[in-house]
Motif scaffolding. Structure first.
Motif, mmCIF file in Angstrom:
data_model
loop_
_atom_site.group_PDB
_atom_site.id
_atom_site.type_symbol
_atom_site.label_atom_id
_atom_site.label_comp_id
_atom_site.label_asym_id
_atom_site.label_seq_id
_atom_site.Cartn_x
_atom_site.Cartn_y
_atom_site.Cartn_z
ATOM 1 N N THR A 190 -66.679 -16.278 19.574
ATOM 2 C CA THR A 190 -66.696 -17.723 19.954
ATOM 3 C C THR A 190 -65.530 -18.011 20.918
ATOM 4 O OG1 THR A 190 -67.841 -18.402 17.915
ATOM 5 C CG2 THR A 190 -66.720 -19.964 19.358
ATOM 6 N N LYS A 191 -64.257 -17.438 20.748
ATOM 7 C CA LYS A 191 -63.198 -17.569 21.574
ATOM 8 C C LYS A 191 -63.339 -17.040 22.966
ATOM 9 C CE LYS A 191 -60.423 -16.428 18.011
ATOM 10 N NZ LYS A 191 -58.997 -16.212 17.312
ATOM 11 N N ILE A 192 -63.956 -15.694 22.912
ATOM 12 C CA ILE A 192 -64.273 -15.061 24.309
ATOM 13 C C ILE A 192 -65.111 -15.849 25.122
ATOM 14 C CG2 ILE A 192 -65.390 -13.104 25.013
ATOM 15 C CD1 ILE A 192 -64.397 -11.561 22.740
ATOM 16 N N LEU A 193 -66.220 -16.611 24.248
ATOM 17 C CA LEU A 193 -67.052 -17.427 25.153
ATOM 18 C C LEU A 193 -66.350 -18.570 25.882
ATOM 19 C CD1 LEU A 193 -69.848 -18.589 25.898
ATOM 20 C CD2 LEU A 193 -69.736 -19.445 23.629
ATOM 21 N N ALA A 194 -65.658 -19.201 25.079
ATOM 22 C CA ALA A 194 -64.915 -20.267 25.720
ATOM 23 C C ALA A 194 -63.909 -19.858 26.827
ATOM 24 C CB ALA A 194 -64.006 -20.789 24.630
ATOM 25 N N ASN A 195 -63.510 -18.654 26.838
ATOM 26 C CA ASN A 195 -62.553 -18.137 27.809
ATOM 27 C C ASN A 195 -63.495 -17.962 28.956
ATOM 28 O OD1 ASN A 195 -60.207 -18.152 26.299
ATOM 29 N ND2 ASN A 195 -60.365 -16.042 25.273
ATOM 30 N N GLN A 196 -64.519 -17.744 29.042
ATOM 31 C CA GLN A 196 -65.458 -17.299 30.094
ATOM 32 C C GLN A 196 -66.035 -18.588 30.776
ATOM 33 O OE1 GLN A 196 -68.268 -14.318 28.841
ATOM 34 N NE2 GLN A 196 -66.719 -12.895 28.695
ATOM 35 N N LEU A 197 -65.725 -19.873 30.290
ATOM 36 C CA LEU A 197 -66.309 -21.116 30.806
ATOM 37 C C LEU A 197 -65.764 -21.622 31.967
ATOM 38 C CD1 LEU A 197 -67.925 -22.873 27.642
ATOM 39 C CD2 LEU A 197 -69.107 -21.428 29.290
ATOM 40 N N ASN A 198 -66.258 -22.213 32.617
ATOM 41 C CA ASN A 198 -65.377 -22.933 33.810
ATOM 42 C C ASN A 198 -64.763 -24.177 33.369
ATOM 43 O OD1 ASN A 198 -66.057 -20.909 35.612
ATOM 44 N ND2 ASN A 198 -67.982 -21.709 36.352
ATOM 45 N N GLN A 199 -63.821 -24.641 34.026
ATOM 46 C CA GLN A 199 -63.290 -26.218 33.709
ATOM 47 C C GLN A 199 -64.165 -27.086 33.627
ATOM 48 O OE1 GLN A 199 -59.680 -26.578 32.887
ATOM 49 N NE2 GLN A 199 -60.386 -24.294 32.531
#
Length: 398
Positions: A63-72
């Motif tokens: 889940t944390k990896i997913l968040a890091n891959q999203l745009n602002q």
């Protein structure tokens, strides 16, 4: 769109009712010029007792990896569930989201598995910011061992289909070797999303790179495949778990730039005399093309032919390995699902018997594929554990 169909046996014996498999594959064209789209992602995380140990840590890391891959400007929310549903992080743009990592770190496993409740809340979060300017998707991370609320795979898949029809698609990510591959696959297929398996945290980055890349390059939606036989005596069914429409067509959902999806149909062909290119039916494909600025309705019709040969000539026929292998993995998923249903009823010996029967069938195919061999070994190991350890092995909550 590239469309291909293959039989496991390109030739069938004369004057014999014959069971064969037809794999229809669809691949969306690569489109590097497709404009990047905003994402509205609702993560639903299973924190029930069956997720204890490594599994809960895997999904937290993922889940944390997913968040890091999203745009602002992408939107993210997080729902967690056990026998209760907790709206941990409400929908927020990434640039406005603070403390997401610590919120995820605070999650621990406990209780029953109210999968349907957690999923419904994720859909509510996704609906809050759904618009024509973004792609709204629920991403469900779980082992799929639902034992509270709605637990029937068909009912859960029907909910996913309804959400899909409302513009909210569903991707499922299974964790743990005992995850319910059939349930999660069926929810994803009806929900129009992808289905993945995370064996360890190292798998998460590539899974989300693939998933998010697809989401930002939608090429086709509402992809439907229908087989129309020429002979009323020819019967067929799918080995997949795609949604079946009233007209007996199959809903494959969305396709993204460069993505490939396949459906395997099992056909019982009536006895026929020797002949070449015998047309037994037609594959009809319809979809909405979204690769350009405007959505366009498209359709294709492809004749399906097969050669009928003498029994002597058929003796040397070798099945197509790609089709047989695809069908084999679908049977693995079916075996796990049937065994889980029996184990839920504490019928451990029956569950073990089912697993061993499927394992024996798959071994006889002699496909010599390392991934399939691992799955076969896993079925046998699970069967032994169910026979010997019974309740101790199959514990769904703490």
């Amino acid at each position: 769109m590239k469309i291909e169909n293959k039989f496991d046996f390109n030739k069938i014996p004369e004057n014999t009712r014959f069971n064969t498999r037809l794999m229809v594959s669809l691949e969306a064209d690569e489109n590097s010029d497709h404009p990047e789209q905003l994402l509205n992602i609702a993560v639903v995380l299973d924190r029930s007792g069956s997720m204890k140990g490594e599994k809960i840590e895997y999904v937290k890391t993922a889940t944390k990896i997913l968040a890091n891959q999203l745009n602002q400007n992408d939107i993210l929310s997080l729902t967690i569930y056990d026998n209760e549903v907790n709206k941990l992080v409400p929908p927020s743009k990434m640039k406005d989201l603070h403390g997401f990592g610590p919120a995820v770190d605070s999650i621990f496993s406990r209780g029953m598995t109210f999968l349907s409740g957690g999923y419904e809340q994720g859909c509510i979060f996704a609906k809050e910011n759904k618009s024509d300017k973004n792609i709204s998707r629920v991403i469900l991370l779980t082992d799929g061992l639902a034992n509270d609320g709605i637990t029937d795979p068909d009912q859960l898949a029907s909910i996913a289909l309804k959400k899909n029809n409302d513009g909210i698609t569903t991707t499922t990510i299974g964790v743990g070797k005992d995850y319910d591959e059939f349930l999660l696959g069926k929810m994803a297929e009806n929900g129009g999303g992808g289905t993945y398996y995370i064996e360890n945290p190292d798998d998460a980055p590539s899974v989300f790179q693939e998933e998010l890349g697809y989401l930002k390059s939608l090429a086709a939606t509402n992809v439907v495949v229908k087989f129309v036989p020429n002979n009323h005596e020819l019967t067929f069914d799918q080995l997949n778990t795609y949604r079946v429409n009233p007209d007996k067509s199959f809903l494959l959902g969305d396709l993204y730039s460069g993505q490939k999806k396949s459906i395997v149909l099992e056909l019982l062909i009536p006895a026929m005399p020797v002949s070449n290119d015998n047309e037994i039916g037609t594959i009809e494909i319809s979809y909405q093309d979204t690769s350009n600025n405007e959505i366009e309705e498209r359709s294709q019709s492809i004749p399906v032919t097969i050669d009928v040969v003498s029994s002597y000539d058929f003796e040397n026929e070798i099945p197509n390995k790609d089709v047989t292998l695809e069908a084999a993995f679908l049977l693995v998923a079916k075996a796990k699902s049937e065994a889980i249903k029996l184990a839920d009823e504490r019928k451990y010996e029956d569950a073990a018997k089912i697993l061993l029967q499927y394992a024996d069938t798959l071994e006889k195919l002699n496909l010599n594929n390392s991934s399939l061999n691992n799955e076969i070994n896993e079925l046998c190991t699970r069967a032994r554990n169910l026979e010997e350890r019974r309740e101790e092995f199959y514990t769904m909550n703490e």
